[in-house]
Design a protein around this motif. Sequence first.
Motif, mmCIF file in Angstrom:
data_model
loop_
_atom_site.group_PDB
_atom_site.id
_atom_site.type_symbol
_atom_site.label_atom_id
_atom_site.label_comp_id
_atom_site.label_asym_id
_atom_site.label_seq_id
_atom_site.Cartn_x
_atom_site.Cartn_y
_atom_site.Cartn_z
ATOM 1 N N HIS A 125 0.833 -1.197 0.000
ATOM 2 C CA HIS A 125 0.000 0.000 0.000
ATOM 3 C C HIS A 125 0.875 1.257 0.000
ATOM 4 O O HIS A 125 2.043 1.235 0.393
ATOM 5 C CB HIS A 125 -0.958 0.020 1.200
ATOM 6 C CG HIS A 125 -0.252 0.186 2.521
ATOM 7 N ND1 HIS A 125 0.040 1.409 3.059
ATOM 8 C CD2 HIS A 125 0.211 -0.735 3.402
ATOM 9 C CE1 HIS A 125 0.653 1.254 4.213
ATOM 10 N NE2 HIS A 125 0.775 -0.043 4.450
ATOM 11 N N GLY A 126 0.297 2.354 -0.448
ATOM 12 C CA GLY A 126 1.017 3.619 -0.496
ATOM 13 C C GLY A 126 0.180 4.660 -1.208
ATOM 14 O O GLY A 126 -0.971 4.409 -1.589
ATOM 15 N N SER A 127 0.753 5.830 -1.417
ATOM 16 C CA SER A 127 0.056 6.870 -2.174
ATOM 17 C C SER A 127 0.087 6.515 -3.653
ATOM 18 O O SER A 127 0.925 5.720 -4.105
ATOM 19 C CB SER A 127 0.719 8.222 -1.948
ATOM 20 O OG SER A 127 2.018 8.239 -2.543
ATOM 21 N N SER A 128 -0.812 7.111 -4.417
ATOM 22 C CA SER A 128 -0.865 6.825 -5.855
ATOM 23 C C SER A 128 0.450 7.177 -6.539
ATOM 24 O O SER A 128 0.957 6.420 -7.369
ATOM 25 C CB SER A 128 -2.021 7.590 -6.497
ATOM 26 O OG SER A 128 -3.256 7.099 -6.044
ATOM 27 N N ALA A 129 1.008 8.345 -6.194
ATOM 28 C CA ALA A 129 2.260 8.773 -6.822
ATOM 29 C C ALA A 129 3.397 7.809 -6.508
ATOM 30 O O ALA A 129 4.196 7.450 -7.389
ATOM 31 C CB ALA A 129 2.616 10.186 -6.367
ATOM 32 N N ASP A 130 3.474 7.374 -5.253
ATOM 33 C CA ASP A 130 4.548 6.460 -4.860
ATOM 34 C C ASP A 130 4.370 5.093 -5.515
ATOM 35 O O ASP A 130 5.342 4.481 -5.974
ATOM 36 C CB ASP A 130 4.577 6.318 -3.341
ATOM 37 C CG ASP A 130 5.766 5.485 -2.871
ATOM 38 O OD1 ASP A 130 6.888 5.766 -3.329
ATOM 39 O OD2 ASP A 130 5.560 4.558 -2.067
ATOM 40 N N LEU A 131 3.138 4.613 -5.570
ATOM 41 C CA LEU A 131 2.893 3.313 -6.193
ATOM 42 C C LEU A 131 3.199 3.346 -7.682
ATOM 43 O O LEU A 131 3.766 2.391 -8.229
ATOM 44 C CB LEU A 131 1.443 2.882 -5.958
ATOM 45 C CG LEU A 131 1.074 2.509 -4.519
ATOM 46 C CD1 LEU A 131 -0.428 2.330 -4.388
ATOM 47 C CD2 LEU A 131 1.813 1.252 -4.070
ATOM 48 N N GLU A 132 2.836 4.438 -8.352
ATOM 49 C CA GLU A 132 3.153 4.547 -9.782
ATOM 50 C C GLU A 132 4.662 4.529 -9.995
ATOM 51 O O GLU A 132 5.162 3.883 -10.926
ATOM 52 C CB GLU A 132 2.545 5.821 -10.366
ATOM 53 C CG GLU A 132 2.769 5.955 -11.855
ATOM 54 C CD GLU A 132 1.966 7.073 -12.486
ATOM 55 O OE1 GLU A 132 2.349 7.523 -13.591
ATOM 56 O OE2 GLU A 132 0.950 7.514 -11.896
ATOM 57 N N ARG A 133 5.394 5.219 -9.131
ATOM 58 C CA ARG A 133 6.856 5.219 -9.241
ATOM 59 C C ARG A 133 7.404 3.807 -9.041
ATOM 60 O O ARG A 133 8.301 3.370 -9.777
ATOM 61 C CB ARG A 133 7.458 6.176 -8.202
ATOM 62 C CG ARG A 133 8.991 6.245 -8.236
ATOM 63 C CD ARG A 133 9.548 6.953 -7.027
ATOM 64 N NE ARG A 133 9.189 6.262 -5.792
ATOM 65 C CZ ARG A 133 9.810 5.163 -5.362
ATOM 66 N NH1 ARG A 133 10.813 4.634 -6.062
ATOM 67 N NH2 ARG A 133 9.439 4.591 -4.241
ATOM 68 N N SER A 197 -3.213 16.962 -2.932
ATOM 69 C CA SER A 197 -3.555 15.731 -3.647
ATOM 70 C C SER A 197 -4.492 16.039 -4.814
ATOM 71 O O SER A 197 -5.090 17.113 -4.885
ATOM 72 C CB SER A 197 -4.234 14.736 -2.705
ATOM 73 O OG SER A 197 -5.499 15.228 -2.299
ATOM 74 N N LEU A 198 -4.625 15.092 -5.727
ATOM 75 C CA LEU A 198 -5.517 15.261 -6.874
ATOM 76 C C LEU A 198 -6.941 15.503 -6.416
ATOM 77 O O LEU A 198 -7.621 16.422 -6.888
ATOM 78 C CB LEU A 198 -5.457 14.010 -7.765
ATOM 79 C CG LEU A 198 -6.426 13.969 -8.954
ATOM 80 C CD1 LEU A 198 -6.130 15.101 -9.919
ATOM 81 C CD2 LEU A 198 -6.335 12.616 -9.661
ATOM 82 N N THR A 199 -7.411 14.683 -5.460
ATOM 83 C CA THR A 199 -8.767 14.859 -4.949
ATOM 84 C C THR A 199 -8.900 16.190 -4.226
ATOM 85 O O THR A 199 -9.904 16.896 -4.374
ATOM 86 C CB THR A 199 -9.133 13.705 -4.003
ATOM 87 O OG1 THR A 199 -9.059 12.468 -4.725
ATOM 88 C CG2 THR A 199 -10.539 13.879 -3.442
ATOM 89 N N GLY A 200 -7.892 16.562 -3.451
ATOM 90 C CA GLY A 200 -7.932 17.816 -2.711
ATOM 91 C C GLY A 200 -8.069 19.037 -3.605
ATOM 92 O O GLY A 200 -8.806 19.983 -3.285
ATOM 93 N N THR A 201 -7.400 19.028 -4.748
ATOM 94 C CA THR A 201 -7.503 20.169 -5.669
ATOM 95 C C THR A 201 -8.917 20.285 -6.234
ATOM 96 O O THR A 201 -9.429 21.397 -6.419
ATOM 97 C CB THR A 201 -6.499 20.029 -6.828
ATOM 98 O OG1 THR A 201 -6.768 18.823 -7.564
ATOM 99 C CG2 THR A 201 -5.075 19.991 -6.315
ATOM 100 N N HIS A 202 -9.573 19.169 -6.474
ATOM 101 C CA HIS A 202 -10.937 19.210 -6.995
ATOM 102 C C HIS A 202 -11.943 19.595 -5.915
ATOM 103 O O HIS A 202 -12.959 20.241 -6.208
ATOM 104 C CB HIS A 202 -11.294 17.871 -7.633
ATOM 105 C CG HIS A 202 -10.673 17.670 -8.975
ATOM 106 N ND1 HIS A 202 -11.185 18.219 -10.122
ATOM 107 C CD2 HIS A 202 -9.554 16.995 -9.344
ATOM 108 C CE1 HIS A 202 -10.422 17.880 -11.161
ATOM 109 N NE2 HIS A 202 -9.425 17.138 -10.711
ATOM 110 N N VAL A 203 -11.690 19.207 -4.668
ATOM 111 C CA VAL A 203 -12.554 19.646 -3.571
ATOM 112 C C VAL A 203 -12.458 21.156 -3.414
ATOM 113 O O VAL A 203 -13.476 21.853 -3.258
ATOM 114 C CB VAL A 203 -12.169 18.938 -2.256
ATOM 115 C CG1 VAL A 203 -12.916 19.564 -1.075
ATOM 116 C CG2 VAL A 203 -12.479 17.443 -2.347
#
Length: 292
Positions: A125-133, A197-203
């Motif tokens: 598990h991890g953040s999306s950015a870290d997992l993609e890396r 975060s991506l979600t945070g910017t949209h909120v």
Amino acid sequence: MSEIRMLKTFLAIEKHGTMAAAADRIALTHAAVGAQMRTLERVCQRQLFDRSGRSIQLNNAGRSIIEQARTVVAAYDSLLRGVADTHDIEGSITIGSTASSMGFLAANVILLKVAYPGLNVRLSHGSSADLERQVRVGAIDAAVIVGEPRTTTLPELWEDLYEEPLVLLANPAIAPDEASVSSLLKRYPFLGFEPASLTGTHVTSLLRRLRVEVSPVLEMNSIAAIADLVRQNVGISIVPRLRHAAWSEDPLLCVKPIPGTTWRRHIGWYEFGRQPRATAIVKQQLLTVLAK
């Protein structure tokens, strides 16, 4: 499957021209080949060979079923390869996931153990950015991550799995049915989603469109943690509605749709480079469950 064996013998005769030639190629006696073909004729309830001359030849009825025989034999061979493939899928792979999708991924990995006992899937598990890396450098094989829809080509692969709309999450004690989203946002403490975060910017963009100013009492990057604080009536929040969380049955949560919001959080499958065949098995399991 005697019928399949007879069809294979029948196709060998068609390929090699005579029963004798076919018998030599498939390691049967001429008498055994002849017996199989007489049985096949009884099953088909028609003569398939012309026996009037010195050599036995396929007649029109026999030639008319050649393609059907090939289709049946090919389907049977494909079935056997599929069963073999099931037992051939073994070894270890590592699949990553964000915290909010881990329950969905883990539940389906457990289901796969029944069909693929030799397959060992480790979860990370991890953040999306870290997992993609991690996927890109080969530390893990694939990941279920948050991202915007993208058009990709190999060696990079992104495939949408599902979407989650933004909703207002509140404790039912402070959120009567008639209360509007804007009135609740103006009245109660706000639990913010991490703005970077991506979600945070949209909120943040949504709050701007609603013309509501909030002063978050705290900011987190965990939907589960935010939902737990809402249950305790610490405040309200705008978060993606988790597809695999039973919020609608939770007596301590009120979920309100937000009028006018169009953005959806996209959860997708991400992999990079040539992957083990087992990763395709995991991905297909997820897609099959989501299609139901």
